[in-house]
Design an enzyme around this catalytic site. Sequence first.
Site, PDB file in Angstrom:
ATOM      1  N   GLU A 297     -18.944  -8.654  73.196  1.00 47.38           N
ATOM      2  CA  GLU A 297     -19.153  -9.020  74.596  1.00 47.38           C
ATOM      3  C   GLU A 297     -20.035 -10.272  74.656  1.00 47.38           C
ATOM      4  O   GLU A 297     -21.088 -10.316  74.021  1.00 47.38           O
ATOM      5  CB  GLU A 297     -19.851  -7.861  75.311  1.00 47.38           C
ATOM      6  CG  GLU A 297     -20.079  -8.103  76.776  1.00 47.38           C
ATOM      7  CD  GLU A 297     -20.861  -6.967  77.449  1.00 47.38           C
ATOM      8  OE1 GLU A 297     -21.896  -6.538  76.897  1.00 47.38           O
ATOM      9  OE2 GLU A 297     -20.444  -6.520  78.524  1.00 47.38           O
TER      10      GLU A 297
ATOM     11  N   CYS B  98     -20.115  -6.770  84.160  1.00 47.98           N
ATOM     12  CA  CYS B  98     -19.601  -5.798  83.188  1.00 47.98           C
ATOM     13  C   CYS B  98     -18.091  -5.697  83.238  1.00 47.98           C
ATOM     14  O   CYS B  98     -17.448  -5.484  82.228  1.00 47.98           O
ATOM     15  CB  CYS B  98     -20.230  -4.432  83.441  1.00 47.98           C
ATOM     16  SG  CYS B  98     -19.941  -3.823  85.105  1.00 47.98           S
TER      17      CYS B  98
ATOM     18  N   GLU C 102     -23.118   3.743  81.999  1.00 42.95           N
ATOM     19  CA  GLU C 102     -22.175   2.673  82.374  1.00 42.95           C
ATOM     20  C   GLU C 102     -22.522   1.487  81.492  1.00 42.95           C
ATOM     21  O   GLU C 102     -23.527   0.818  81.710  1.00 42.95           O
ATOM     22  CB  GLU C 102     -22.337   2.315  83.852  1.00 42.95           C
ATOM     23  CG  GLU C 102     -22.316   3.518  84.800  1.00 42.95           C
ATOM     24  CD  GLU C 102     -20.930   4.107  84.978  1.00 42.95           C
ATOM     25  OE1 GLU C 102     -19.953   3.461  84.555  1.00 42.95           O
ATOM     26  OE2 GLU C 102     -20.824   5.224  85.499  1.00 42.95           O
TER      27      GLU C 102
HETATM   28  P1  NAD Z   1     -29.998  -3.592  78.389  1.00 41.91           P
HETATM   29  O1  NAD Z   1     -29.380  -2.362  77.856  1.00 41.91           O
HETATM   30  O2  NAD Z   1     -30.756  -4.439  77.462  1.00 41.91           O
HETATM   31  O3  NAD Z   1     -30.964  -3.266  79.608  1.00 41.91           O
HETATM   32  C1  NAD Z   1     -30.521  -2.564  80.748  1.00 41.91           C
HETATM   33  C2  NAD Z   1     -31.715  -1.900  81.416  1.00 41.91           C
HETATM   34  O4  NAD Z   1     -32.205  -0.884  80.555  1.00 41.91           O
HETATM   35  C3  NAD Z   1     -32.867  -2.863  81.653  1.00 41.91           C
HETATM   36  O5  NAD Z   1     -33.378  -2.656  82.942  1.00 41.91           O
HETATM   37  C4  NAD Z   1     -33.887  -2.480  80.605  1.00 41.91           C
HETATM   38  O6  NAD Z   1     -35.206  -2.660  81.055  1.00 41.91           O
HETATM   39  C5  NAD Z   1     -33.611  -1.006  80.399  1.00 41.91           C
HETATM   40  N1  NAD Z   1     -33.962  -0.521  79.061  1.00 41.91           N
HETATM   41  C6  NAD Z   1     -33.957  -1.214  77.893  1.00 41.91           C
HETATM   42  N2  NAD Z   1     -34.347  -0.413  76.869  1.00 41.91           N
HETATM   43  C7  NAD Z   1     -34.575   0.808  77.410  1.00 41.91           C
HETATM   44  C8  NAD Z   1     -34.976   2.063  76.881  1.00 41.91           C
HETATM   45  N3  NAD Z   1     -35.224   2.240  75.585  1.00 41.91           N
HETATM   46  N4  NAD Z   1     -35.108   3.110  77.725  1.00 41.91           N
HETATM   47  C9  NAD Z   1     -34.836   2.976  79.033  1.00 41.91           C
HETATM   48  N5  NAD Z   1     -34.462   1.803  79.601  1.00 41.91           N
HETATM   49  C10 NAD Z   1     -34.326   0.743  78.797  1.00 41.91           C
HETATM   50  O7  NAD Z   1     -28.801  -4.404  79.066  1.00 41.91           O
HETATM   51  P2  NAD Z   1     -28.779  -5.926  79.503  1.00 41.91           P
HETATM   52  O8  NAD Z   1     -28.346  -6.721  78.340  1.00 41.91           O
HETATM   53  O9  NAD Z   1     -30.004  -6.287  80.219  1.00 41.91           O
HETATM   54  O10 NAD Z   1     -27.577  -5.863  80.569  1.00 41.91           O
HETATM   55  C11 NAD Z   1     -26.307  -6.315  80.299  1.00 41.91           C
HETATM   56  C12 NAD Z   1     -25.437  -5.200  79.745  1.00 41.91           C
HETATM   57  O11 NAD Z   1     -25.206  -4.231  80.761  1.00 41.91           O
HETATM   58  C13 NAD Z   1     -24.072  -5.688  79.337  1.00 41.91           C
HETATM   59  O12 NAD Z   1     -23.701  -5.090  78.128  1.00 41.91           O
HETATM   60  C14 NAD Z   1     -23.168  -5.210  80.458  1.00 41.91           C
HETATM   61  O13 NAD Z   1     -21.815  -5.049  80.109  1.00 41.91           O
HETATM   62  C15 NAD Z   1     -23.815  -3.931  80.839  1.00 41.91           C
HETATM   63  N6  NAD Z   1     -23.448  -3.552  82.199  1.00 41.91           N
HETATM   64  C16 NAD Z   1     -22.606  -2.495  82.368  1.00 41.91           C
HETATM   65  C17 NAD Z   1     -22.192  -2.147  83.646  1.00 41.91           C
HETATM   66  C18 NAD Z   1     -21.231  -1.005  83.884  1.00 41.91           C
HETATM   67  O14 NAD Z   1     -21.086  -0.576  85.021  1.00 41.91           O
HETATM   68  N7  NAD Z   1     -20.557  -0.511  82.871  1.00 41.91           N
HETATM   69  C19 NAD Z   1     -22.672  -2.867  84.743  1.00 41.91           C
HETATM   70  C20 NAD Z   1     -23.535  -3.932  84.511  1.00 41.91           C
HETATM   71  C21 NAD Z   1     -23.927  -4.268  83.240  1.00 41.91           C
END
Ligand code: NAD
Length: 509
Positions: free
Chosen positions: A379, A281, A247
Site C-alpha cells: 500500500e 483506504c 478496518e
Molecule cells: P496507524 O495504524 O499507524 O495509526 C492509526 C491510529 O492508531 C493512529 O491514531 C495511531 O495513533 C493509533 N495507534 C498506533 N499504534 C497504536 C497502538 N499500539 N495501540 C492503539 N492505537 C495505536 O495507521 P496510519 O498509517 O496512521 O493510517 C493509515 C492506514 O490506515 C492505512 O493503512 C490505511 O489503509 C488505513 N485505513 C483504513 C481504513 C479502513 O476503513 N479500512 C480507513 C482509513 C485508513
Amino acid sequence: MLSALHEELLAQLPASDEFSCATAPFTGEPLPSVPQTSAEAVAAVAAAGRSAQPAWAARPVRDREAVVARFARLLVDHHDRLCDFMQWETGKARVHAAVEVQGVVATALHYAAHSARYLRECRVRGAVPGLVSARVGYRPKGLVGVIAPWNYPLFLAVGDVIPAVLAGNAVLSKADSQTPLTLLYARHLAVRAGIPDALWQVVTGPGSRIGPAVVDAVDYLSFTGSTRTGREISRRCADRLIGASLELGGKNPMIVCADADIRAATRGAVQAVFSNAGQMCIGIERIYVHESIFDRFVRELVTRTEQLRVGAGYGYDVDMGSLTSRRQLETTEKHIADALARGATAMTGGRARPDLGPLFHEPTVLTGVTAEMAIYAEETFGPVVSVYRVASDAEAVRRANEGEYGLSASVWTRDLRRGRRIAAEVVAGSVNVNDGYLSAIASLGAPMGGMRSSGTGRRHGREGILRYTEPQTVTTQRIPTAYPDRLRGTLLAAMNAGTRALLGARHRS
Ligand code: NAD
C-alpha cells in the site's frame, strides 16, 4: 486562527502538563499545542464514561436518535468551520473536506432514522414451539473505544462513534495526534446536541504510548488504521477477550472491461486514485485494463490527471491538496523511485512539489510496473496508480485478487450482469460497479469492511451498530420446567423415535 475556540476545545481534554503539536501540511508551521493524556488519566476518563453509560442506555432509543439528529443538524450548520479544521490539520482539498462533512451527516441521519429498527428485540423459534418462546435483545457493550487515523478525522473518527452511542454505549475516543482539533470540535457540537458530557470523551497521545491503556479500559474496540497496528491491537484485545472491528489497509484494484465507457472510467479512476491525495483506504492503487482499450484508456487517464488543479487553497478551486505527513510523502517518493529505477514509466507526474508546500506530490500514473517493485503489492497511500494491460476478464480478476488485502474494488463495464458476475469473483468487502470507490461506502445501509488482511468486522448498516452490542437470548415458558428427572429418559426416547420417523419420511433412500 482560533484562539478562544481553541481554548474551549482543549478544555474538553483531561488536564496535563505535557503538550505536543503537529504541523500544518500546507505550510509546515506548527499547529496549536495540545495536552497529552497520561495512561492514568485514560483510566480515570474511562471510569467517568462508565458511570454515565447506564442512565444513557436507560433512555428510549428514540430519545437517543433525536439527540443524534440534532447533532447532524449542528454538523451541517458548522460545515465551513469543520472544513477549515480538516484542511488545516490534514492539508486535504476543500472538496474532500466537504465530502467528509456530507458523509458524517449522512451517517448520523441514517442511524438517527434506523437505530430503533436495527436494535429491536426479535422473536425466534423457541425450543418447543408453543411452549418455549425465545427473544433476542441487543444490550450495549458498555464502554466502546474508537481509534481512527488522520486521513478522515470526521467521517471515520466520528462516524464510528455515532452508532456506538445510539446502541447505548459510552465512548472513549483516542484522537489521532495529527487531527485532534477536528475531533474535539465535532465532540463539542455533540455535547451541544445533548450527548452527556461524560458519555463521549476524547484522549490524546501517541498510539504507541496510550493506545494500550485505551484497549485495556474498554469493552469493545473500533479500530481503523494500518494492518500492522491492527494485528498488534487485535492480540491485546484477544488477551482481554474483548471484541474488535478492525478496518485496515488496502491495495484496491479497478478492472476496466473491453466494453467499458472509457470517458466515465477515466473520470472515475481520477476521483478514486487522487481524492484526498490518494490517502484513502478505499482509494484505487492498481488498474487492470483490457488490452483492446488500454492505449486509449491510459491516454485519457493521463490527460485528466494533468488537468487536476493541485494546491493549498481553502476554496473549491483546488482538486487535490497536500499529503498529510512527511512519512506519507517519503513512502510515495520511495515507491515511485523504486519503480522507475526497475523499469516502470511515469506517464505523468513522478515528482514532489515543494514549490506548492512542504508535503505536496504530483498526481502520478505509472505503467510497466512488475512484481519485484515495492509499489506492485505494498500500500502506498499517496497520489500514484499503476496501470496494467490484461487479455481477459478472467486475467483481470486473477490479478485483482493477488496480494494480501481485500478492502474495496471497482469494475467498469456497460453490461451490469457482467459487472455483478466479476464483482462476485473479486475478493473485497465492497465492489463498486461503474464507480471508483464512493457508491458502496455511501450506501449506508450496507456493511463496509475488509476481507483478508484488510480487517474484520464491518461499519455501516445493521452490522455497523450491532457490533457494539451483546446479543442476549431470553426464553420464557408458560409451563415451568417441572417434570421429574426420571421422566427425562422416556421423553428423550419418544423424541428420538419422532425425529427418526420425520427424517425417514423426508430422506427415504
Ligand atoms: P496507524 O495504524 O499507524 O495509526 C492509526 C491510529 O492508531 C493512529 O491514531 C495511531 O495513533 C493509533 N495507534 C498506533 N499504534 C497504536 C497502538 N499500539 N495501540 C492503539 N492505537 C495505536 O495507521 P496510519 O498509517 O496512521 O493510517 C493509515 C492506514 O490506515 C492505512 O493503512 C490505511 O489503509 C488505513 N485505513 C483504513 C481504513 C479502513 O476503513 N479500512 C480507513 C482509513 C485508513
